[in-house]
Design a protein around this motif. Structure first.
Motif, PDB file in Angstrom:
ATOM      1  N   ALA A   1       0.388 -16.472   5.888  1.00 20.18           N
ATOM      2  CA  ALA A   1       0.800 -17.914   6.262  1.00 20.18           C
ATOM      3  C   ALA A   1       1.749 -18.171   7.184  1.00 20.18           C
ATOM      4  CB  ALA A   1       1.613 -18.354   4.763  1.00 20.18           C
ATOM      5  N   MET A   2       2.814 -17.175   7.436  1.00 28.60           N
ATOM      6  CA  MET A   2       3.630 -17.650   8.689  1.00 28.60           C
ATOM      7  C   MET A   2       2.835 -17.296   9.827  1.00 28.60           C
ATOM      8  SD  MET A   2       7.381 -15.762   7.533  1.00 28.60           S
ATOM      9  CE  MET A   2       6.462 -14.269   6.960  1.00 28.60           C
TER      10      MET A   2
ATOM     11  N   GLY B   1       0.796 -20.523  10.321  1.00 29.39           N
ATOM     12  CA  GLY B   1       1.885 -21.567  10.627  1.00 29.39           C
ATOM     13  C   GLY B   1       2.160 -21.409  12.058  1.00 29.39           C
TER      14      GLY B   1
ATOM     15  N   ALA C   1       1.831 -11.171  -2.723  1.00 29.63           N
ATOM     16  CA  ALA C   1       2.654 -12.187  -2.273  1.00 29.63           C
ATOM     17  C   ALA C   1       3.226 -11.883  -1.030  1.00 29.63           C
ATOM     18  CB  ALA C   1       3.825 -12.467  -3.352  1.00 29.63           C
ATOM     19  N   PHE C   2       3.568 -10.586  -0.668  1.00 29.07           N
ATOM     20  CA  PHE C   2       4.064 -10.365   0.506  1.00 29.07           C
ATOM     21  C   PHE C   2       2.964 -10.505   1.780  1.00 29.07           C
ATOM     22  CE2 PHE C   2       3.863  -7.128   3.889  1.00 29.07           C
ATOM     23  CZ  PHE C   2       5.059  -7.282   4.527  1.00 29.07           C
ATOM     24  N   TRP C   3       1.767 -10.232   1.552  1.00 31.05           N
ATOM     25  CA  TRP C   3       0.774 -10.212   2.296  1.00 31.05           C
ATOM     26  C   TRP C   3       0.521 -11.759   2.631  1.00 31.05           C
ATOM     27  CZ3 TRP C   3       0.217  -7.120   6.335  1.00 31.05           C
ATOM     28  CH2 TRP C   3       0.449  -5.876   6.043  1.00 31.05           C
ATOM     29  N   LEU C   4       0.385 -12.369   1.463  1.00 29.03           N
ATOM     30  CA  LEU C   4       0.151 -13.827   1.734  1.00 29.03           C
ATOM     31  C   LEU C   4       0.971 -14.874   2.149  1.00 29.03           C
ATOM     32  CD1 LEU C   4      -1.444 -14.841  -1.918  1.00 29.03           C
ATOM     33  CD2 LEU C   4      -2.626 -14.776   0.068  1.00 29.03           C
ATOM     34  N   SER C   5       2.329 -14.617   2.180  1.00 28.28           N
ATOM     35  CA  SER C   5       3.476 -15.065   2.838  1.00 28.28           C
ATOM     36  C   SER C   5       3.274 -14.704   4.565  1.00 28.28           C
ATOM     37  CB  SER C   5       4.724 -14.732   2.130  1.00 28.28           C
ATOM     38  OG  SER C   5       5.054 -13.425   2.300  1.00 28.28           O
ATOM     39  N   TRP C   6       3.101 -13.262   4.659  1.00 30.21           N
ATOM     40  CA  TRP C   6       2.986 -12.895   6.063  1.00 30.21           C
ATOM     41  C   TRP C   6       1.630 -13.805   6.911  1.00 30.21           C
ATOM     42  CZ3 TRP C   6      -0.524 -10.765   9.322  1.00 30.21           C
ATOM     43  CH2 TRP C   6      -0.132 -10.223  10.614  1.00 30.21           C
TER      44      TRP C   6
END
Length: 542
Positions: free
Chosen positions: A78-79, A82, A71-76
């Motif tokens: 994604a940001m 983005g 989840a951490f790397w996916l959110s990183w």
């Protein structure tokens, strides 16, 4: 009432009891020797290492840690993506260009005598509705009524009475926020100008202000000094019976040429510029400057006379190096003697001139010009300057093109990057009547104010043999496409070859004969299949 307050026993007991206070040193020693380790160990005793690792390696905690890691790397990511999306897809900041005040709005050339001081506020409002903020007061000659409306000041007349009304006009125009330039043809004056009249009489210092020659005398009488032909086709020399000499004129015999080989003439014009700058003008438009100097030796022109007339370019009287040097000197002079004065020169390129802000040359086309001629003229003009000026003249018309052709040229000038040069009608403000601003004129004002004109891409080509199409596209604002059918019949066209043009676009402008054949203004038209009336033009927005 309480017992304590009745007998006062408590108060008395407290007073009798001695107070036991420990010295400060003893308190500090006790605190220093106080040991909380046993209590801490008891309060925070937990699992041992082996027991902790047993729980940490259980399937539940292993899966939880893995999920949190993913989840951490996916959110990183994604940001990060983005942020990149915002950077690339957000509206771009327009690049900074040093667009000066004289480049932002059309230059409007009008004869000073046609403005007058009456109803001046209403006239200025009319200019502003056209989107005009830069006025050029023209120095045209009124031969028919023996009047001179030029700006050549007679400095021997200290009152300058003849220019008081012009100075008042300049003051009032500037008070309304307008920039004012004056147009001068420095090549010549009129034969009624006091400078020429004094030159005829050989008065000092005016004796050699003009080009005088004795000519050739034979049994047949007086003959011109050489075979030079004027722009109008006759001899470039006219005999003055009073001075008994010929004077040179590259234009009409009523327009004698100044002698710029004479330093007194150069100084006169510098004084003239200083005079008008001190009276509030913001610069000068000097026209026909390619004719300032003539060959000192006055050699005969060996070309065929017809060729000389057709080219209007005598190798001995036009585009001489001295003209470029003098214009550079004048440009520097204007800069040094004003806060933001500018110099516009006409009919000459500025590659060998310094201090010139706009080198303007009109585009001459025949009456029945073809689309290819127009397209090549536009492309050539764009290569000559990053911010060119646009003016169109008919080379073989008696007056000008029909009204609709002129309207199309006005639209074309406004949609191109550069400065439109607009000449007012000679009958404008006749009887102090203020003309109405047309829909086309008001729409062009709004169009010129959009960033697309300054920053949009440029793409021009011919389609359907003789239909000129120009698109001005920008990603963060409205884009425009100009279509001009130069055929003499109605033509069906498709803009499919223009990759940025959508299938439908809004019709915002159309010339007189185009409007009846198209949907109403501001409605959608099919860009891939539409019919344009003969010799008419439209503008689409998308």
């Amino acid at each position: 009432m309480s017992i304590e307050k009745e007998d006062g026993a408590v108060e008395k007991l407290m007073e009798d009891c001695p107070k036991q206070e420990e010295p400060a040193e003893e308190k500090y020693d006790k605190l220093k020797n106080f040991d909380m380790s046993d209590d801490v160990e008891k309060a925070y005793a937990g699992m041992g290492k082996e027991e902790l690792m047993k729980y940490a390696n259980s399937p539940f905690w292993v899966r939880l840690r893995l999920l949190l890691f993913i989840a951490f790397w996916l959110s990183w990511f994604a940001m990060m993506f983005g942020a990149l999306f915002i950077i690339f897809m957000a509206p771009k900041c327009f690049p900074q260009q040093n667009i000066e005040w004289y480049q932002r709005t059309p230059v409007y050339v009008i004869n000073a005598t046609n403005i007058g001081l009456e109803e001046l506020d209403e006239k200025i409002d009319y200019f502003k509705k056209l989107g005009v903020e830069n006025i050029v007061l023209s120095s045209e000659f009124k031969f028919a009524h023996d009047q001179v409306a030029d700006f050549l000041v007679d400095f021997s007349n200290s009152s300058f009475v003849s220019h008081n009304s012009t100075k008042d006009l300049i003051t009032k125009l500037k008070a309304k926020g307008m920039k004012v330039l004056i147009k001068i043809i420095p090549n010549h004056s009129t034969t009624t100008n006091p400078l020429f009249l004094r030159s005829i009489l050989k008065e000092t210092p005016y004796k050699d202000y003009y080009i005088w020659k004795s000519g050739v005398i034979s049994n047949m009488g007086h003959h011109p000094p050489n075979n030079w032909l004027s722009i109008t086709g006759g001899s470039m020399w006219t005999w003055n019976d009073r001075r008994k000499e010929y004077y040179l004129h590259q234009f009409s015999e009523m327009e004698p040429d100044f002698n710029f080989h004479n330093k007194d003439v150069v100084n006169y014009f510098e004084n003239l510029f200083k005079f008008w700058l001190d009276n509030g003008v913001d610069g000068f438009y000097l026209d026909k400057v390619q004719y300032l100097f003539e060959d000192k030796e006055f050699k005969n022109d060996t070309r065929i006379p017809v060729e000389s007339i057709l080219t209007n370019n005598n190798a001995f009287t036009s585009y001489l190096p001295e003209s470029y040097d003098l214009l550079s000197k004048w440009g520097k002079f204007i800069i040094e003697n004003s806060n933001s004065g500018i110099l516009i020169v006409g009919d000459i390129d500025n590659k060998n001139i310094t201090g010139v802000n706009i080198a303007h040359s009109s585009i001459a086309l025949p009456k029945d010009f073809a689309g290819e001629q127009l397209l090549q003229a536009i492309l050539l003009k764009r290569t000559s300057s990053q911010w060119p000026s646009w003016e169109w003249i008919c080379s073989d018309c008696k007056d000008s093109w029909p009204r609709e052709i002129n309207e199309a040229f006005n639209i074309l000038s406004s949609i191109l990057q550069g400065v439109p040069i607009i000449y007012a009608d000679n009958n404008i403000f006749e009887n102090n009547i203020i003309p109405n601003v047309t829909f086309i004129e008001s729409t062009l004002k709004d169009l010129r104010a959009t960033p697309t004109i300054e920053f949009g891409t440029f793409n021009a080509k011919l389609i359907s043999d003789n239909v000129l199409v120009i698109d001005r596209v920008i990603s963060s604002s409205e884009s425009y496409i100009f279509v001009w059918n130069l055929n003499k019949n109605s033509t069906n066209i498709s803009l499919l070859s223009f990759k940025d043009v959508p299938k439908e676009a809004s019709l915002i402008l159309c010339t007189e004969s185009a409007c009846p054949t198209l949907p109403p203004l501001k409605s959608k038209v099919n860009c891939y299949n539409m019919s344009i009336a003969a010799q008419s033009a439209i503008v689409l927005k998308f």
